[in-house]
Design a protein around this motif. Structure first.
Motif, PDB file in Angstrom:
ATOM      1  N   ARG A   2       1.175   7.504  -0.694  1.00  0.00           N
ATOM      2  CA  ARG A   2       0.176   8.409  -0.122  1.00  0.00           C
ATOM      3  C   ARG A   2      -1.236   7.689  -0.873  1.00  0.00           C
ATOM      4  O   ARG A   2      -1.284   7.683  -1.919  1.00  0.00           O
ATOM      5  N   LEU A   3      -2.322   7.253   0.088  1.00  0.00           N
ATOM      6  CA  LEU A   3      -3.412   7.026  -0.618  1.00  0.00           C
ATOM      7  C   LEU A   3      -4.447   8.022  -0.856  1.00  0.00           C
ATOM      8  O   LEU A   3      -4.551   8.805  -0.120  1.00  0.00           O
ATOM      9  N   PRO A   4      -5.433   7.933  -1.959  1.00  0.00           N
ATOM     10  CA  PRO A   4      -6.212   8.863  -2.152  1.00  0.00           C
ATOM     11  C   PRO A   4      -7.377   9.041  -1.000  1.00  0.00           C
ATOM     12  O   PRO A   4      -7.638   8.324  -0.061  1.00  0.00           O
ATOM     13  N   GLU A   5      -7.691  10.391  -0.743  1.00  0.00           N
ATOM     14  CA  GLU A   5      -8.665  10.678   0.522  1.00  0.00           C
ATOM     15  C   GLU A   5      -9.699   9.801   0.679  1.00  0.00           C
ATOM     16  O   GLU A   5     -10.372   9.620   1.608  1.00  0.00           O
ATOM     17  N   ASP A   6     -10.259   9.169  -0.562  1.00  0.00           N
ATOM     18  CA  ASP A   6     -11.721   8.708  -0.639  1.00  0.00           C
ATOM     19  C   ASP A   6     -11.292   7.056  -0.231  1.00  0.00           C
ATOM     20  O   ASP A   6     -12.141   6.246  -0.651  1.00  0.00           O
ATOM     21  N   ASP A   7     -10.436   6.602   0.059  1.00  0.00           N
ATOM     22  CA  ASP A   7      -9.828   5.207  -0.003  1.00  0.00           C
ATOM     23  C   ASP A   7     -10.316   4.623   1.326  1.00  0.00           C
ATOM     24  O   ASP A   7      -9.947   5.113   2.196  1.00  0.00           O
ATOM     25  N   VAL A   8     -11.262   3.496   1.241  1.00  0.00           N
ATOM     26  CA  VAL A   8     -11.738   3.232   2.129  1.00  0.00           C
ATOM     27  C   VAL A   8     -10.786   2.280   3.279  1.00  0.00           C
ATOM     28  O   VAL A   8     -10.760   2.496   4.532  1.00  0.00           O
ATOM     29  N   PRO A   9      -9.933   1.464   2.780  1.00  0.00           N
ATOM     30  CA  PRO A   9      -8.760   0.904   3.583  1.00  0.00           C
ATOM     31  C   PRO A   9      -8.018   2.233   4.342  1.00  0.00           C
ATOM     32  O   PRO A   9      -7.563   1.911   5.650  1.00  0.00           O
ATOM     33  N   THR A  47      -2.355  -5.661  17.127  1.00  0.00           N
ATOM     34  CA  THR A  47      -2.733  -6.712  16.162  1.00  0.00           C
ATOM     35  C   THR A  47      -3.469  -6.090  14.748  1.00  0.00           C
ATOM     36  O   THR A  47      -3.134  -6.070  13.722  1.00  0.00           O
ATOM     37  N   ALA A  48      -4.420  -5.314  15.196  1.00  0.00           N
ATOM     38  CA  ALA A  48      -5.324  -4.551  14.396  1.00  0.00           C
ATOM     39  C   ALA A  48      -4.283  -3.700  13.438  1.00  0.00           C
ATOM     40  O   ALA A  48      -4.452  -3.518  12.205  1.00  0.00           O
ATOM     41  N   LEU A  49      -3.301  -2.826  14.147  1.00  0.00           N
ATOM     42  CA  LEU A  49      -2.623  -1.901  13.342  1.00  0.00           C
ATOM     43  C   LEU A  49      -1.722  -2.773  12.542  1.00  0.00           C
ATOM     44  O   LEU A  49      -1.368  -2.177  11.240  1.00  0.00           O
ATOM     45  N   CYS A  50      -1.105  -3.918  13.124  1.00  0.00           N
ATOM     46  CA  CYS A  50      -0.244  -4.799  12.142  1.00  0.00           C
ATOM     47  C   CYS A  50      -0.859  -5.328  10.964  1.00  0.00           C
ATOM     48  O   CYS A  50      -0.413  -5.394  10.040  1.00  0.00           O
ATOM     49  N   ASP A  51      -2.151  -5.650  11.070  1.00  0.00           N
ATOM     50  CA  ASP A  51      -2.951  -5.991   9.922  1.00  0.00           C
ATOM     51  C   ASP A  51      -3.294  -5.066   8.920  1.00  0.00           C
ATOM     52  O   ASP A  51      -3.177  -5.043   7.784  1.00  0.00           O
ATOM     53  N   HIS A  52      -3.538  -3.764   9.454  1.00  0.00           N
ATOM     54  CA  HIS A  52      -3.827  -2.705   8.536  1.00  0.00           C
ATOM     55  C   HIS A  52      -2.526  -2.547   7.650  1.00  0.00           C
ATOM     56  O   HIS A  52      -2.524  -2.092   6.386  1.00  0.00           O
ATOM     57  N   TYR A  53      -1.256  -2.179   8.261  1.00  0.00           N
ATOM     58  CA  TYR A  53       0.048  -2.031   7.685  1.00  0.00           C
ATOM     59  C   TYR A  53       0.100  -3.122   6.569  1.00  0.00           C
ATOM     60  O   TYR A  53       0.509  -2.918   5.765  1.00  0.00           O
ATOM     61  N   GLU A  54       0.034  -4.547   6.981  1.00  0.00           N
ATOM     62  CA  GLU A  54       0.434  -5.354   6.076  1.00  0.00           C
ATOM     63  C   GLU A  54      -0.535  -5.384   4.695  1.00  0.00           C
ATOM     64  O   GLU A  54      -0.197  -5.464   3.728  1.00  0.00           O
ATOM     65  N   ALA A  55      -2.102  -5.005   5.241  1.00  0.00           N
ATOM     66  CA  ALA A  55      -2.714  -4.736   3.961  1.00  0.00           C
ATOM     67  C   ALA A  55      -2.598  -3.636   2.808  1.00  0.00           C
ATOM     68  O   ALA A  55      -2.673  -3.703   1.829  1.00  0.00           O
ATOM     69  N   LEU A  56      -2.115  -2.940   3.668  1.00  0.00           N
ATOM     70  CA  LEU A  56      -2.076  -1.406   2.924  1.00  0.00           C
ATOM     71  C   LEU A  56      -0.501  -1.309   2.027  1.00  0.00           C
ATOM     72  O   LEU A  56      -0.402  -0.611   0.932  1.00  0.00           O
ATOM     73  N   THR A  57       0.471  -2.241   2.664  1.00  0.00           N
ATOM     74  CA  THR A  57       1.830  -2.082   1.889  1.00  0.00           C
ATOM     75  C   THR A  57       1.968  -3.355   1.264  1.00  0.00           C
ATOM     76  O   THR A  57       2.928  -3.364   0.500  1.00  0.00           O
ATOM     77  N   GLY A  58       1.315  -4.361   1.575  1.00  0.00           N
ATOM     78  CA  GLY A  58       1.645  -5.627   0.722  1.00  0.00           C
ATOM     79  C   GLY A  58       2.604  -6.221   1.489  1.00  0.00           C
ATOM     80  O   GLY A  58       3.181  -7.556   1.130  1.00  0.00           O
ATOM     81  N   CYS A  65      10.037 -14.826  13.550  1.00  0.00           N
ATOM     82  CA  CYS A  65      11.321 -13.629  13.628  1.00  0.00           C
ATOM     83  C   CYS A  65      10.980 -12.336  13.537  1.00  0.00           C
ATOM     84  O   CYS A  65      11.647 -11.505  13.800  1.00  0.00           O
ATOM     85  N   ASP A  66       9.753 -12.020  13.242  1.00  0.00           N
ATOM     86  CA  ASP A  66       9.113 -10.580  13.101  1.00  0.00           C
ATOM     87  C   ASP A  66       9.984  -9.721  11.906  1.00  0.00           C
ATOM     88  O   ASP A  66      10.136  -8.718  12.319  1.00  0.00           O
ATOM     89  N   ARG A  67      10.332 -10.566  11.018  1.00  0.00           N
ATOM     90  CA  ARG A  67      10.992  -9.970   9.689  1.00  0.00           C
ATOM     91  C   ARG A  67      10.137 -10.017   8.503  1.00  0.00           C
ATOM     92  O   ARG A  67       9.253 -11.033   8.535  1.00  0.00           O
ATOM     93  N   PRO A  68      10.467  -9.022   7.578  1.00  0.00           N
ATOM     94  CA  PRO A  68       9.424  -9.229   6.230  1.00  0.00           C
ATOM     95  C   PRO A  68       9.959 -10.561   5.594  1.00  0.00           C
ATOM     96  O   PRO A  68      10.871 -11.060   5.767  1.00  0.00           O
ATOM     97  N   ILE A  69       8.734 -11.296   5.294  1.00  0.00           N
ATOM     98  CA  ILE A  69       9.049 -12.166   4.199  1.00  0.00           C
ATOM     99  C   ILE A  69       9.045 -11.738   2.687  1.00  0.00           C
ATOM    100  O   ILE A  69       8.045 -11.017   2.208  1.00  0.00           O
ATOM    101  N   ARG A  70       9.881 -11.904   2.194  1.00  0.00           N
ATOM    102  CA  ARG A  70      10.417 -11.247   0.729  1.00  0.00           C
ATOM    103  C   ARG A  70       9.792 -12.208  -0.352  1.00  0.00           C
ATOM    104  O   ARG A  70       9.355 -13.454   0.023  1.00  0.00           O
ATOM    105  N   ASP A  71       9.588 -11.863  -1.454  1.00  0.00           N
ATOM    106  CA  ASP A  71       8.897 -12.376  -2.521  1.00  0.00           C
ATOM    107  C   ASP A  71       9.722 -13.880  -2.732  1.00  0.00           C
ATOM    108  O   ASP A  71       8.880 -14.900  -3.089  1.00  0.00           O
TER     109      ASP A  71
END
Length: 104
Positions: A2-9, A47-58, A65-71
């Protein structure tokens, strides 16, 4: 997470969600040109929703293949320009996906 209420992203992602909902409720006009325009608007929203998801979750997703790239997974940069020359798809793909042919 959960992000803070005032979080811009957070606010940007919520605005994108609202805009996507409006586009989903829109009606498709008559004719193939209108259908294509509608599909493109939805694709840009997704595309924008996916970009936000990636930015917020890392989380970074493999474009092949549409699978996460692990560390610890090997990956390479990937960029492709569309046949129309207008849209580009840039990001990363798993190294193992670099030589895979996608069909259909």
């Amino acid at each position: 997470m959960r992000l803070p209420e005032d979080d811009v992203p957070r606010h940007c992602a919520l605005a994108c969600i609202g805009e996507s909902r409006v586009k989903l409720r829109a009606t498709v006009g008559d004719g193939p040109d209108q259908a294509v325009a509608y599909a493109r608007r939805l694709a840009r929203s997704l595309t924008a929703l996916c970009d936000h998801y990636e930015a917020l979750t890392g989380v970074e997703m493999c474009l092949a293949c549409d699978r996460p790239i692990r560390d610890r997974e090997d990956s390479v940069s990937y960029g492709q320009v569309s046949p129309s020359g207008g849209a580009a798809c840039a990001g990363r793909i798993h190294t193992r996906c670099a030589h895979t042919v996608r069909r259909g």
